[in-house]
Motif scaffolding. Sequence first.
Motif, short mmCIF file in Angstrom:
data_model
loop_
_atom_site.label_atom_id
_atom_site.label_comp_id
_atom_site.label_asym_id
_atom_site.label_seq_id
_atom_site.Cartn_x
_atom_site.Cartn_y
_atom_site.Cartn_z
N SER A 455 0.83 -1.21 0.00
CA SER A 455 0.00 0.00 0.00
C SER A 455 0.86 1.26 0.00
O SER A 455 0.75 2.11 -0.88
CB SER A 455 -0.91 -0.04 1.23
OG SER A 455 -1.71 1.11 1.29
N GLU A 502 -9.16 -3.72 2.59
CA GLU A 502 -9.67 -2.35 2.71
C GLU A 502 -9.00 -1.61 3.86
O GLU A 502 -8.76 -0.41 3.79
CB GLU A 502 -11.20 -2.38 2.87
CG GLU A 502 -11.88 -2.73 1.53
CD GLU A 502 -13.34 -3.16 1.67
OE1 GLU A 502 -13.83 -3.24 2.82
OE2 GLU A 502 -13.96 -3.43 0.62
N TYR A 504 -6.05 -1.71 4.65
CA TYR A 504 -4.75 -1.21 4.17
C TYR A 504 -4.92 -0.27 2.98
O TYR A 504 -3.95 0.00 2.27
CB TYR A 504 -3.85 -2.39 3.77
CG TYR A 504 -3.29 -3.17 4.94
CD1 TYR A 504 -2.13 -2.76 5.58
CD2 TYR A 504 -3.91 -4.34 5.37
CE1 TYR A 504 -1.60 -3.49 6.64
CE2 TYR A 504 -3.38 -5.08 6.42
CZ TYR A 504 -2.23 -4.65 7.06
OH TYR A 504 -1.69 -5.37 8.10
N ASN A 505 -6.15 0.18 2.76
CA ASN A 505 -6.44 1.07 1.62
C ASN A 505 -6.16 0.36 0.28
O ASN A 505 -5.72 0.96 -0.69
CB ASN A 505 -5.64 2.37 1.71
CG ASN A 505 -6.19 3.43 0.76
OD1 ASN A 505 -7.38 3.39 0.40
ND2 ASN A 505 -5.34 4.33 0.32
#
Lengths: 563, 166
Positions: A455, A502, A504-505
């Motif tokens: 990420s 999600e 961890y974006n």
Amino acid sequence: MTDTPISGAKALINCLKNEGVDTIFGYPGGVLLPLYDELYDSDINHILVRHEQAGAHAADGYARATGKVGVCLATSGPGATNLVTGIANAYMDSVPIVAITGQVPTPMIGNDAFQEADITGITLPITKHNYLVRDVNDLPWVVKEAFYIASTGRPGPVLIDLPKDITTDEFEFTYPKNTYLRGYHPDVGIDEDAVKRAAAMILDSECPVIYAGGGAIISDSSSELLRLAETIQAPVTTTLLGIGAFPQSNPLSLRMLGMHGTKYANYAVQESDLLIAIGARFDDRVTGKIDAFAPCAKVIHIDTDPAEIGKNVRVDLPIIGDAKTILQSLNSHLQKMQTMSGAWLGKIDAWKKEHPLSYVQSDEVIKPQYVIQEIYKACPDAIIVTEVGQNQMWAAQYFQFENPRTFITSGGLGTMGYGFPAAIGAKVGCPDRTVIDIAGDGSFQMTSQELATASKSKIKVIVAILNNSYLGMVRQWQELFFSERYSYTDISQSVDFVKLAEAYNLIGIRAEKPSEVPSAISEALSADRTVIIDFVIDPMENVFPMVPAGAAINEILEPGAVA
Amino acid sequence: MRHTLAVLVENKPGVLARVSGLFSRRGYNIESLAVGMTENPLISRMTIVVEGDDRVLLQVTSQLSKLIDVISISDLPPSESVDRGLALIKVAADTGTRADIMQIAGIFRAKIIDIGAETLVIEVTGDKGKIRAIENMLGRFGIKEVVRTGRVALHRGTKTVGEEYK
């Protein structure tokens, strides 16, 4: 070259640049502060991993994907010990990495100082060589030797332990042009007489099989291997690490042999009269019961490591040296030949028709083999990295590999948690390629913290989790050999991988029905960041064919079998 | 079968650990090991006695060769080499037995290197058989302590090992 004294830390960066290093996978720490201060201004790309083990695996994946030496960096004590699994993994699979560890200052070594560990002692059996730098003046030749040793002969990991005071000591830096190691001679040339004898043995053979291992890829011998196979009309099987050395679309391909190899590969080896081993080491997962392995075959063993000759099986003709050079010479002796393998190839074709790799497709539940086939359809030229276990075997069996360095897997050590960080390393090394980690829900959780690396450093890989809610390979053995007593292999309902992505974006996709598989893959391929696809698969699916441990490789279990 | 290997190694810290670690992790038995500097101070020589058939010997030598710090390995056949070990034996001795012990030492061409009120220390060099024989002879007097070196060996005649590296 400079006349002004520079610090060991600055010198190390210079050394690495002299070796062509563009990327380091590392994690800072106390004794590494002077080195990280130099890295801050350097144009070397430093990828911050979230656990040192992942740094070693990423360097390994980078090395396997690119053929270059991978570099990882960790601090003293726990940082260094966290590298150990990754170093052992690289050692078992002959992967060139240089691991650099910080160490407590030289006056404190041996005093059980804070974050001190004897990492050269610890890694003695799992490195090709290692160094503890005790004088900053030694640093340039140590680094030069380390890269030379890691990348030549049979490649492997080399560790450099760097005490903190060495990084701050100043000296007049020059980088050596050459190394001289009186105990290390990787390029010995080849024995032309042995090559001629091999050619004669090939001309005498009616049922030859070529058995190619990871060494065929390391030595960049794929085109020579293809030419040999086509000239002598011999079928080619590969080990797990040899996958990609020979195009699986070629009619002479037998795919993989051994415990989870194709039946026709195992049958062919068992009935062959000549086995030509190229960069392979007769591992127990390949040979099964060693006394019953290839009982009628004479064995030609081509390997760069003399210690592999006769280690596990009796060899009729060893040829030591670089496989590419040896195969070039061998091919030159075999230009115009009458092959006698026509009947043999007919027999093999019949086996292929009778015993193809197969599974029972379902409309209700996702079969893992189907996922692999769909990934192949959507992205045949991807670099496939795997975790360890059922996911690894299904990837080896159901993807079609055509080129070397497109299948990256932990073979010798069988390291769960290898795949995801190795995929990150492969992607960093080959940014224009699609990199897909075929994962299991168990293995992935061993290094899933690297989602933060993907990420933050914007590294896009696809993690295709074949989620069966079990430690599947162990569960399979429990089913077959331990009366279905599933002792501590049920890991169901422990994590929501979509939410994890999600958090961890990143992007998470779940596929629960076979019909959702193709769209999940295409969505992942077009995403702009790392994606986890949570394929909820048939929890009881097993890997077949299967040779039970200790059985001969033609004693093969079928689906539904209970031993 | 027993083999005596003369192994030239770099005279660097940690080399002994590399060699002995290799033997233990691969399950090769070391019967005896002696190490010391050669006439070239940058090179040490190990004399390693290993037990095993030809296949084991081949594995031992090829695995040893892979160690970067190992320079050369030579097998010294018994018929073409001389070897010696040394033992120091502390044996109980009083005025009644001292003369007998000294006579035995004389026959074995061993030296008395310490004498006390109740003990003698005897230095004996030779092959394994000779050292065992004197131990047997001294046993009845009461052996208090024995310390042995590993064996060292050289080729007979003009032949030497690792000539090109010296």
